[in-house]
Scaffold this motif. Sequence first.
Motif, short mmCIF file in Angstrom:
data_model
loop_
_atom_site.label_atom_id
_atom_site.label_comp_id
_atom_site.label_asym_id
_atom_site.label_seq_id
_atom_site.Cartn_x
_atom_site.Cartn_y
_atom_site.Cartn_z
N GLU A 177 0.85 -1.19 0.00
CA GLU A 177 0.00 0.00 0.00
C GLU A 177 0.89 1.25 0.00
OE1 GLU A 177 -3.28 0.39 -0.03
OE2 GLU A 177 -3.93 -1.69 0.17
N PHE B 56 9.22 4.57 10.49
CA PHE B 56 10.39 4.00 11.18
C PHE B 56 11.67 4.17 10.34
CE2 PHE B 56 8.00 0.10 13.09
CZ PHE B 56 7.74 0.78 14.25
N PHE C 105 12.50 -8.26 13.50
CA PHE C 105 11.29 -8.19 14.31
C PHE C 105 10.17 -9.09 13.81
CE2 PHE C 105 10.57 -3.78 12.33
CZ PHE C 105 9.63 -4.21 11.41
N SER D 285 6.29 -3.73 16.77
CA SER D 285 6.93 -3.06 15.63
C SER D 285 6.60 -3.79 14.34
CB SER D 285 8.45 -3.01 15.81
OG SER D 285 8.77 -2.38 17.00
N ASN D 286 6.57 -5.11 14.40
CA ASN D 286 6.22 -5.90 13.22
C ASN D 286 4.80 -5.57 12.76
OD1 ASN D 286 6.73 -7.96 11.29
ND2 ASN D 286 5.46 -9.34 12.48
N SER E 41 3.17 -2.76 13.39
CA SER E 41 3.17 -1.38 12.87
C SER E 41 3.68 -1.37 11.43
CB SER E 41 4.05 -0.48 13.73
OG SER E 41 3.57 -0.45 15.04
N PHE E 42 4.73 -2.15 11.19
CA PHE E 42 5.32 -2.23 9.85
C PHE E 42 4.30 -2.80 8.85
CE2 PHE E 42 7.69 -4.95 6.79
CZ PHE E 42 8.39 -3.96 6.12
N GLU E 43 3.62 -3.87 9.22
CA GLU E 43 2.63 -4.48 8.32
C GLU E 43 1.48 -3.51 8.05
OE1 GLU E 43 1.32 -8.30 9.70
OE2 GLU E 43 3.24 -9.24 9.28
N PHE F 277 1.26 -2.73 4.20
CA PHE F 277 0.22 -3.54 3.57
C PHE F 277 -1.19 -2.99 3.83
CE2 PHE F 277 3.39 -7.08 4.60
CZ PHE F 277 3.95 -7.04 3.34
N ASN G 38 -2.97 -3.61 6.36
CA ASN G 38 -3.58 -4.45 7.41
C ASN G 38 -2.57 -5.50 7.88
OD1 ASN G 38 -3.62 -6.34 5.37
ND2 ASN G 38 -5.71 -5.83 4.81
N VAL H 54 -0.91 -8.98 8.15
CA VAL H 54 -0.90 -10.16 7.27
C VAL H 54 -0.26 -11.38 7.94
CG1 VAL H 54 -0.86 -8.80 5.15
CG2 VAL H 54 1.29 -9.55 6.14
N SER H 55 0.46 -11.17 9.04
CA SER H 55 1.10 -12.32 9.68
C SER H 55 0.03 -13.19 10.34
CB SER H 55 2.16 -11.87 10.69
OG SER H 55 1.61 -10.95 11.56
N SER H 56 0.38 -14.46 10.53
CA SER H 56 -0.62 -15.39 11.07
C SER H 56 -0.95 -15.03 12.52
CB SER H 56 -0.08 -16.82 10.99
OG SER H 56 1.13 -16.92 11.67
N ASP I 152 1.57 -14.96 15.29
CA ASP I 152 2.61 -13.92 15.32
C ASP I 152 2.06 -12.57 15.77
OD1 ASP I 152 4.53 -15.63 14.45
OD2 ASP I 152 4.09 -15.30 12.35
#
Lengths: 214, 303
Positions: free
Chosen positions: A79, A85, A95, B162-163, B165-167, B171, B173, B175-177, B180
């Motif tokens: 997106e 960050f 992470f 942080s993971n 926030s990154f997603e 993306f 939304n 996406v990790s399962s 996670d």
Amino acid sequence: MNDVVYDLQSLSYATPTGRPLQTGLTLTLRANQLLLIRGSNGCGKSTLLKILLGQFPVMKGSVRRYIPPERTEYMPQLENTEVHFPLTLRDVLDFSHGRRITWDDIAPFELLREDQLDTAWNTASGGERKRTLLTRALLKNPRLLVFDEPMNHLDGESRQAMIRFMARFLKPSESKGERAAVMVCHQGLPEDEERQFDMLCLDLDSMTSGRGTA
Amino acid sequence: MMSLFSLYKWTIVAGALAAPALALLGVQLATRDRAMQTLCVGQGAMVGVLAGIGFLHSFEGTPLGAIGPLGCAVLLSAITIIATDRLVAGRMASRNTLFAFVFAFLLGAGSLVSAAFPALESHMAQVYFGDLATLTIFDSQVTSLVSLLCLTVLAVLAKSVSNQSFELAIFGNLVSSAGDRRGTWAFKIITLVMLSLSVQFLGFLFTIAMLFLPTSLMSFVSSKGLKAHFILCALVSIASALIGFVLSLNYTRLPTVPAIVMVMFLLSVVILSGERLYRFVARAGEASRSLLDPQPITATNGT
């Protein structure tokens, strides 16, 4: 039927707002196969991916997935390409995996070079970002990879690296167990790339499916 | 001066803990592009505090009178988060416009509540601009405790949060399962409680400034890596809270929170200038070395 990964029977689906997209879709994806979904804009490629992932409901028919969600990795379209960050590519890998990633962890995938790991995410090229996201997915040892337009904005070298990797990922191997991949690719793949896979091609414009080029 | 430090020791502890807790929370919220929504939630908390103080006025001095406004703030912030999430669900465009509408609505609601309870006028200014010097020992202790809890949650769940926030940033939304997504609810709850508490005790200005100033200003520093950014934001926020507070104690006409905000800005300017100067000197050194020891330039014919 033991090697079945996905079994779609007479599937009909619509957009979240209810606009019908496709009807009567039937196909079976088996282990070590690549399902390539192609078609023009708005024909329902990304929606089908979300149905395959169980994120959207089906209107009619059934979708059976034989690989559990925790062994599935999904890479949607980006997106945004930049984040607030000041991340490095190593941070993205660290992470998402929950621990410090070493070069030995990621070297076998042959997608990134060690000197690229300290590159800032916001200044990395599109190819470096996609390879990082793919490495991130692979660190979780998935059995099913689901990609939405992974080849967009890739230069020749990055594209070849992705294809090489996908072919290796789908190569039958007893030690790795059964694996499969689903990929949305707007324009499909050139013939020389298709030849590297046991591929099931689904063309949503003509609603045809078949092995190799449809 | 020492007697003042002794008098305000709990306030100093509260400021030194709340500042980095808000700053680290702000890094995550800014990455999720939720700054405008956070303004709405803060405003929602403010309406909750004012309504709580207004309606529970007769319980002043009792535990209900002390905790009640915080409960109202948490409730109103939770409603604001749910309502704004629903309002922008599925929309990538015009989110900020919708958040601005909600903010204006809540601003009006806050003004109406304070008009309904004339005794709230002084509280309104307090909740808006805050003043660390007026915190009671109890307020300071509660703030310290919740801030410490927030820091602990953010430290323990740093990678997972942080993971996410990154997603959310790239993306749109998660996406990790599900396995996670550790800490998704812990992060939401701690954000809600920390925001509400901070608005009530430290004021809207302090809250918003600590959430978004450190991460915005430190994003101009060319530090590579998430850890460095976290450390810089935490240090700048602590230093500004402490220096600003001490300055306002020294100069009685200097309001605490605006002093803290100005110190943070000046501190960031110093850090950024220092970094630019360091890079300039390093580059000049490299250039002079390459002049003294030139490397041969090679070129190849194209095909």
